[in-house]
Design a protein around this motif. Structure first.
Motif, PDB file in Angstrom:
ATOM      1  N   LEU A 159       0.748  -1.315   0.006  1.00 19.49           N
ATOM      2  CA  LEU A 159       0.212  -0.116  -0.226  1.00 19.49           C
ATOM      3  C   LEU A 159       0.847   1.107   0.196  1.00 19.49           C
ATOM      4  N   ILE A 160       2.035   1.243   0.861  1.00 15.47           N
ATOM      5  CA  ILE A 160       2.865   2.255   0.814  1.00 15.47           C
ATOM      6  C   ILE A 160       3.423   2.502  -0.418  1.00 15.47           C
ATOM      7  N   PHE A 161       3.813   1.431  -1.025  1.00 15.74           N
ATOM      8  CA  PHE A 161       4.665   1.557  -2.235  1.00 15.74           C
ATOM      9  C   PHE A 161       3.447   2.202  -3.306  1.00 15.74           C
ATOM     10  N   GLY A 162       2.305   1.626  -3.251  1.00 13.26           N
ATOM     11  CA  GLY A 162       1.601   2.209  -4.409  1.00 13.26           C
ATOM     12  C   GLY A 162       1.117   3.709  -4.070  1.00 13.26           C
ATOM     13  N   GLY A 203       3.152   5.666  -2.687  1.00 19.29           N
ATOM     14  CA  GLY A 203       4.202   6.711  -3.220  1.00 19.29           C
ATOM     15  C   GLY A 203       4.312   6.813  -4.714  1.00 19.29           C
ATOM     16  N   THR A 204       4.052   5.717  -5.434  1.00 20.10           N
ATOM     17  CA  THR A 204       4.225   5.774  -6.703  1.00 20.10           C
ATOM     18  C   THR A 204       3.093   6.719  -7.691  1.00 20.10           C
ATOM     19  N   PHE A 205       1.924   6.660  -6.913  1.00 15.71           N
ATOM     20  CA  PHE A 205       0.527   7.503  -7.195  1.00 15.71           C
ATOM     21  C   PHE A 205       0.944   8.775  -7.063  1.00 15.71           C
ATOM     22  N   GLY A 206       1.672   9.242  -5.752  1.00 20.26           N
ATOM     23  CA  GLY A 206       1.923  10.737  -5.615  1.00 20.26           C
ATOM     24  C   GLY A 206       3.043  11.192  -6.545  1.00 20.26           C
ATOM     25  N   ARG A 207       4.073  10.419  -6.836  1.00 24.54           N
ATOM     26  CA  ARG A 207       5.130  10.843  -7.701  1.00 24.54           C
ATOM     27  C   ARG A 207       4.457  11.280  -9.120  1.00 24.54           C
ATOM     28  N   GLY A 208       3.505  10.250  -9.443  1.00 18.09           N
ATOM     29  CA  GLY A 208       3.134  10.297 -10.859  1.00 18.09           C
ATOM     30  C   GLY A 208       4.006   9.546 -11.704  1.00 18.09           C
ATOM     31  N   GLY A 209       3.989  10.116 -12.924  1.00 18.27           N
ATOM     32  CA  GLY A 209       4.716   9.686 -14.089  1.00 18.27           C
ATOM     33  C   GLY A 209       4.779   8.518 -15.000  1.00 18.27           C
ATOM     34  N   PHE A 233       6.030   5.601 -14.562  1.00 15.07           N
ATOM     35  CA  PHE A 233       5.790   4.187 -13.982  1.00 15.07           C
ATOM     36  C   PHE A 233       4.578   4.077 -13.291  1.00 15.07           C
ATOM     37  N   ASN A 234       4.035   5.112 -12.720  1.00 17.09           N
ATOM     38  CA  ASN A 234       2.710   4.980 -12.122  1.00 17.09           C
ATOM     39  C   ASN A 234       1.644   4.673 -13.290  1.00 17.09           C
ATOM     40  N   ARG A 235       1.622   5.287 -14.444  1.00 18.83           N
ATOM     41  CA  ARG A 235       0.712   4.917 -15.472  1.00 18.83           C
ATOM     42  C   ARG A 235       0.703   3.562 -15.839  1.00 18.83           C
ATOM     43  N   ARG A 271      -1.721  -2.657 -11.470  1.00 19.45           N
ATOM     44  CA  ARG A 271      -1.048  -4.080 -11.141  1.00 19.45           C
ATOM     45  C   ARG A 271      -0.771  -3.991  -9.775  1.00 19.45           C
ATOM     46  N   ILE A 272       0.027  -2.808  -9.062  1.00 21.69           N
ATOM     47  CA  ILE A 272       0.381  -2.650  -7.755  1.00 21.69           C
ATOM     48  C   ILE A 272      -0.738  -2.747  -6.928  1.00 21.69           C
ATOM     49  N   MET A 273      -2.072  -2.247  -7.115  1.00 19.97           N
ATOM     50  CA  MET A 273      -3.233  -2.379  -6.357  1.00 19.97           C
ATOM     51  C   MET A 273      -3.944  -3.584  -6.444  1.00 19.97           C
TER      52      MET A 273
END
Length: 68
Positions: free
Chosen positions: A21-24, A26-32, A34-36, A41-43
């Protein structure tokens, strides 16, 4: 309770869910890019890990209550 191996399995499963959850988040907050590419998949991994953790918690409570 801390001497029970199943308790530690449940605790590790819960920490795994929290880590995913924290990793997801974090990637959502940074965007970019990788997040797209990987947000869904992470969730999905989090939901699967959460399912396993909940089943383990239910099993732990059921087994420790005498299985009645």
């Amino acid at each position: 309770m801390a001497d029970d191996p199943l308790f530690w399995v449940v605790a590790i499963a819960c920490l795994g869910v929290a880590g995913i959850l924290i990793f997801g988040i974090g990637t959502f907050g940074r965007g970019g890019e990788f997040n797209r590419k990987h947000a869904n998949r992470i969730m999905r991994w989090r939901i699967g890990a959460q399912f396993v953790a909940v089943i383990l918690i239910i099993a732990f409570v059921w087994l420790r209550s005498g299985g009645n």
